[in-house]
Enzyme design. Sequence first.
Site, mmCIF file in Angstrom:
data_model
loop_
_atom_site.group_PDB
_atom_site.id
_atom_site.type_symbol
_atom_site.label_atom_id
_atom_site.label_comp_id
_atom_site.label_asym_id
_atom_site.label_seq_id
_atom_site.Cartn_x
_atom_site.Cartn_y
_atom_site.Cartn_z
ATOM 1 C CD GLU A 1 -1.911 0.976 3.895
ATOM 2 O OE1 GLU A 1 -1.511 -0.188 4.009
ATOM 3 O OE2 GLU A 1 -1.728 1.657 2.859
ATOM 4 C CD GLU B 1 -1.322 5.240 0.107
ATOM 5 O OE1 GLU B 1 -0.538 4.307 -0.120
ATOM 6 O OE2 GLU B 1 -2.344 5.117 0.755
ATOM 7 C CG HIS C 1 0.655 -4.846 2.990
ATOM 8 N ND1 HIS C 1 0.220 -4.619 4.273
ATOM 9 C CD2 HIS C 1 0.496 -3.668 2.340
ATOM 10 C CE1 HIS C 1 -0.185 -3.376 4.391
ATOM 11 N NE2 HIS C 1 -0.022 -2.765 3.217
ATOM 12 C CD GLU C 2 2.431 -2.806 -0.571
ATOM 13 O OE1 GLU C 2 1.430 -2.184 -0.962
ATOM 14 O OE2 GLU C 2 3.035 -2.541 0.490
ATOM 15 C CB ALA D 1 6.100 -2.294 -0.866
HETATM 16 N N1 BES Z 1 0.211 2.100 0.881
HETATM 17 C C1 BES Z 1 1.389 1.776 1.586
HETATM 18 C C2 BES Z 1 2.577 2.585 1.156
HETATM 19 C C3 BES Z 1 2.658 3.929 1.796
HETATM 20 C C4 BES Z 1 3.069 4.049 3.089
HETATM 21 C C5 BES Z 1 2.346 5.070 1.094
HETATM 22 C C6 BES Z 1 3.147 5.282 3.679
HETATM 23 C C7 BES Z 1 2.405 6.303 1.675
HETATM 24 C C8 BES Z 1 2.825 6.404 2.977
HETATM 25 C C9 BES Z 1 1.735 0.316 1.395
HETATM 26 O O1 BES Z 1 0.682 -0.510 1.087
HETATM 27 C C10 BES Z 1 2.291 -0.177 2.700
HETATM 28 O O2 BES Z 1 1.550 -0.269 3.633
HETATM 29 N N2 BES Z 1 3.572 -0.461 2.742
HETATM 30 C C11 BES Z 1 4.218 -0.902 3.948
HETATM 31 C C12 BES Z 1 4.634 -2.323 3.864
HETATM 32 C C13 BES Z 1 3.658 -3.225 4.508
HETATM 33 C C14 BES Z 1 4.062 -4.658 4.374
HETATM 34 C C15 BES Z 1 3.407 -2.905 5.955
HETATM 35 C C16 BES Z 1 5.437 -0.026 4.163
HETATM 36 O O3 BES Z 1 5.733 0.767 3.306
HETATM 37 O O4 BES Z 1 6.069 -0.161 5.199
HETATM 38 ZN ZN ZN Z 2 -0.551 -0.968 2.633
#
Ligand code: BES
Ligand code: ZN
Length: 929
Positions: free
Chosen positions: A387, A192, A364-365, A329
Amino acid sequence: MLLLLSRQVSLSFVKQVIPRSPVLFSKPASLNLRTFKFKVTFSTVFANATIQNIITMPERRPFVRLPTDVYPVNYGLCLKPDLIDFTFEGKLDARIEVVQGTNQIVMNCADIDIITASFAPEGGEEISATGFNYQNEDEKVTLSFPRVLQKGSGSLKIDFVGELNDKMKGFYRSKYASASGEIRYAAVTQFEATDARRAFPCWDEPAIKATFDISLIVPKDRVALSNMNVIDRKPYPEDDSLVEVKFATTPIMSTYLVAFVIGEYDFVESQSSDGIMVRVYTPVGKAEQGKFALEVATKTLPFYKDYFNVPYPLPKIDLIAIADFAAGAMENWGLVTYRETALLIDPKNSCSSSRQWVALVVGHELAHQWFGNLVTMEWWTHLWLNEGFASWIEYLCVDHCFPEYDIWTQFVSADYTRALDLDALDNSHPIEVNVGHPSEVDEIFDAISYSKGASVIRMLHNYIGDEDFRKGMNAYLLKFQHKNASTEDLWDCLEQASGKPIAAVMNSWTKQMGFPIIVVDQEQQGEDRVLKISQKKFCASGPHNGEDCPSWMVPISICSSEDPACTKMKVLLDQPETTVTVPNISPEQWVKINPGTVGFYRIQYSSAMLESLLPGVRDLTLLPVDRLGLQNDLFSLARAGMISTVEVLKLMEAFVNEPNYTVWSDLSCNLGVLSSLLSHTDYHEDIQEFIRDLFTPIGLKLGWDSKPGEGHLDALLRGLVLGKLGKAGHKPTLEEARRRFKDHVEGKQILSADLRSPVYLTVLKHGDSTTLDTMFKLHKQADMQEEKNRIERVLGAISAPDLIQRVLTFALSEEVRPQDTVSVIGGVAGSSKHGRKAAWKFVKDNWEELHNRYQGGFLISRLIKLTVDGFAVDKMAAEVKSFFESHHAPAAERTVQQCCENILLNAAWLKRDAEDIHQYFLQRKAPPV
Ligand code: BES
Ligand code: ZN
């Protein structure tokens, strides 16, 4: 760059520098002001402004989506990574559908060399491609065929090679040490938003879903994982050290959710009550550290199944800790990847905030497994759906699993206020934003998509009520499962379920940027309280005063002192101003807007209304979340120059008896912003004294050691308060911290995990080179990444300029994981005026290396923000702007603009209020007789 590839092939790669995205999230140090006036002013001019005239958009890069004449049905994908040479070979055998005869196939492809490609129509003869035309800028390749490929099904075969890169995106390598200390590499993925195309040629758009049959050829002693369960594992005929691992066919899914991991891991496993096999994969020898996340995951899956009323559709889910990982994550379907610190918990060495973080990230995930994976946004414009929703429901899930965390109050401090701060800038953007080029997609993984998205969903949930909300969610998931959806689709389902005008209300929040300030005044009329309520756009530089002020459909709730937790009345403010009669309120009662701090707006009360609310802060009759909200609103009004900062300082003093962790945490954060601002003056010490005075009573009450019966929030509060006192130079705290630190280092008495951050911070802030050396030593010895991060984040507190320089050098050393460099430099910038200057110089001096390290991705945005946001001198805004004009970071363009705006706001705030603040401090020390 010339790259030697494994055995058979040796080809040259033309590399491109493409940026990625962020999930930042430290509270921004934005700021500014005007005169103190708590008078309600009713603006008479309100109109709906168009989005265009309120946004300063960065220049758009040309972009076209993939042609639709050919689409994939199934990807047969076999990858053979070489963990020594850092290359991989791939074979794609995709079943595709030609919709319209063509002699070209356009796909996404980046940093990959295609060796051969051919197409065979069903039952027909194979046609070899005669040309591969790479459009590097667009990350596409056009395969040309000598004949027209006729309408119908066929098989597209492509052999290709690529590099296992070290940029934490696409198919990349992650470093770890074996038990004997040997350095080894795992091969992992992060696709992603737009990096699946770096692992295999594909149609890398979220709406182009297909099934996947994945096989991996890997050393036989390595763990190989992918989205689905293993269905076959057999020796690889050409090399007996290898095995071929074949995974079950996936459901139809988007490319960005595909994942594979090859490495050495241990695991713990358990079955959730709804029959899903859950495993948590950890580094070798650390399986125990996976138990907490396993518990959370096995509780969470049935929670979501029940909440959505849709079962989890895969037979298994793996959660795996990856050593080198850019985001926090990633929700790959069935194989969720995490930073080590977002997954691993050691009962002795992990602190309470880490547990909470792990619970939130897992929540979240796993929510994405439904919301995002099963139903996917049609295009990245709707990223916020993914998100924002996951960032809201993670709290619901943690509240279910750990009610003692009082997590919803923490939401207000962590997400809601952060979103309001960012969205008050002229350089904010609407939640729904047109994006095209990958760098524009990367840019929107920000606090608007996450925190504002989550906040408006929370407001919507409150407006609809849980029952109808769930009904609508269930209808949405069922209707769009295995398909794609847009924001409108969700509104339709919620509208059907609730009978309320959801689209009309929500469009005002998602299609235009910003939010209103609700201006309130009251009048007693007999038994009733008559409220005059109006809205105008709130800006960080003060309320919008122009002709073309946008307006919102604002759900407004009202409560009174009779029952502060209970909403007495709800209205929908769908015009610039209105009058509301609240029946049966006696004159001595107070009335408050927005109980629970749910509505996404700031409030400006009339002087009399505010005056009546303040006793509720002192005697704690206002709910914690409302004490927090009131304080935070006033702080932001001070930044915007609508009240004097001195008034906020006075209000803060009313919190001296505050018992609630989150209220303290938010207050502490705002004081940090103010302290940073005043570091530009020569009375910075005065605010330290203010902080010491404010935090001393609660510090004394809590003491250093936890008492029987204390819980999670007490532990968090103790750490917060001791850290704040220690940093502010509170002598008894400093002495005790030094004593405990010495015992810790000498192994006499190991510090409890919750005390480590505050103690490390305190001793460093007031420490010398010996302290720094000791911290470096502790860092080296630390086995857990959590402990390393804990140290890295506070190193910047060291005060002496030469030592600050050592910390900065350390940030780029081999000792620090690439994703963590940002927090070391950010820690330096956030600690002192000198640190900020030194960090900025360091970033400029090392720009090439930093930019190259993150390929301009979201970590670079985060780095920029942490480094420059706190400046408070006009000329620094010009300097930052000019630096980035000559040093491009496409995915950080908006961040740079936001930082420049913040710097100017800081400077204006300082000019406006500095002298009053100074006088206030002088007066506190020597009150007039
Ligand atoms: N889908 C995102 C991961 C992501 C973030 C992919 C930025 C590409 C670019 C994932 O679901 C996510 O939001 N992760 C967060 C953690 C969450 C608890 C806020 C992160 O990576 O900080
Ligand atoms: Zn996310």
